[in-house]
Design an enzyme around this catalytic site. Sequence first.
Site, PDB file in Angstrom:
ATOM      1  N   LYS A 197       8.180 -27.423  28.480  1.00 52.15           N
ATOM      2  CA  LYS A 197       9.272 -27.243  27.510  1.00 52.15           C
ATOM      3  C   LYS A 197       9.904 -28.589  27.173  1.00 52.15           C
ATOM      4  O   LYS A 197      10.225 -28.878  26.018  1.00 52.15           O
ATOM      5  CB  LYS A 197      10.336 -26.295  28.097  1.00 52.15           C
ATOM      6  CG  LYS A 197       9.857 -24.859  28.297  1.00 52.15           C
ATOM      7  CD  LYS A 197      10.841 -24.072  29.165  1.00 52.15           C
ATOM      8  CE  LYS A 197      10.298 -22.699  29.529  1.00 52.15           C
ATOM      9  NZ  LYS A 197      11.163 -21.976  30.470  1.00 52.15           N
ATOM     10  N   GLN A 253      15.987 -22.139  34.813  1.00 51.31           N
ATOM     11  CA  GLN A 253      14.631 -21.605  34.999  1.00 51.31           C
ATOM     12  C   GLN A 253      14.634 -20.544  36.105  1.00 51.31           C
ATOM     13  O   GLN A 253      15.117 -20.781  37.210  1.00 51.31           O
ATOM     14  CB  GLN A 253      13.669 -22.756  35.354  1.00 51.31           C
ATOM     15  CG  GLN A 253      12.222 -22.331  35.511  1.00 51.31           C
ATOM     16  CD  GLN A 253      11.606 -21.792  34.214  1.00 51.31           C
ATOM     17  OE1 GLN A 253      11.805 -22.336  33.140  1.00 51.31           O
ATOM     18  NE2 GLN A 253      10.858 -20.695  34.318  1.00 51.31           N
ATOM     19  N   ASP A 297      18.053 -18.788  26.246  1.00 49.43           N
ATOM     20  CA  ASP A 297      17.112 -17.769  26.738  1.00 49.43           C
ATOM     21  C   ASP A 297      17.492 -16.376  26.222  1.00 49.43           C
ATOM     22  O   ASP A 297      16.701 -15.442  26.315  1.00 49.43           O
ATOM     23  CB  ASP A 297      17.111 -17.750  28.279  1.00 49.43           C
ATOM     24  CG  ASP A 297      15.838 -18.367  28.862  1.00 49.43           C
ATOM     25  OD1 ASP A 297      14.841 -18.472  28.133  1.00 49.43           O
ATOM     26  OD2 ASP A 297      15.862 -18.734  30.052  1.00 49.43           O
TER      27      ASP A 297
END
Length: 287
Positions: free
Chosen positions: A53, A97, A120
């Site tokens: 990412k 994460q 997210d």
Amino acid sequence: MTATTARVLAGPPAAEALLASVAARAARLPTPPTLVMVRLGDDPASVSYVRGKDRKAREVGLRSTVHALPAETSQAELLALIAELNADESVNGILVQLPLPPHVNEEAVLHAIDPRKDVDGFHPVNVGELWAGRPTLTPCTPAGIMFLLSHYGLPVARQRAVIVGRSHIVGRPMAALLLNADATVTVAHSRTVDLAAVTREADLLVAAVGRPHLITPDMVKPGATVIDVGINRVLGPDRRAHLTGDVHPDVAGVAGALTPVPGGVGPMTIAQLLANTVTAAERQPTR
Ligand code: NAD
């Protein structure tokens, strides 16, 4: 042997198209959109996802910073970092994460992120907005699938869509996005009775389960579009680990279109994360 007929919906060209629009939107902003990622410990999959990412973000003109914290970092320390990032006007997107180590409450952490920076799309405010039909920051995998469908000109409105899997990351937000796009949506899951009868109804079938080859040709309506979200590691005949999806390869002989694994949905997820970061930056006050 089954004849292969399904159109292959390759992820990379669709992801490149999305990334091109991300780069163009980023370039129009006064300062580069800034993504901050936080990971705890050194789980190899998390390390590699975050690295991927970070690299892609820089390639398309975003700023990206990674906080790699020790696995023992306390929940209080993590929450303090999130509070700092929430208050920092130069930060547009925050991603923690998953999975987190067991001593950290994932929900507490996700709820602490400012919804405007929640790239997210897991904060309850963003989940609620999505289900209310006003999506802003939506979970990356299902939003990336919507882009892939539109990239390949596949219809969604008026289609009978069946999603197998009801996770917060994929199944549920996929249902909301398809519903918002005027599909008629059914969500199947581990307690569904006669799964095959349900999936055979689908013009558009999304498999997000995590069981290799669960979806077999007899479960698919001829000509259906099949999106395989599953990423499963299995031992091949050569005794090496291979990636395979939730959809049996023979489904290619029945479906009209099918995403490969790997190289289907996977690339869309990262591209959509960067699209969400630009969306967050566009909606935040200029610095
Ligand atoms: P999850 O484990 O959170 O959810 C799995 C869902 O499948 C559950 O809702 C469960 O009810 C359902 N299920 C389990 N067994 C079933 C069965 N026999 N029949 C019907 N339904 C059943 O998983 P997740 O996070 O949604 O991920 C699903 C898969 O997608 C995994 O393989 C994961 O690695 C993959 N994934 C891929 C991407 C990507 O970018 N390509 C992103 C996220 C997840």
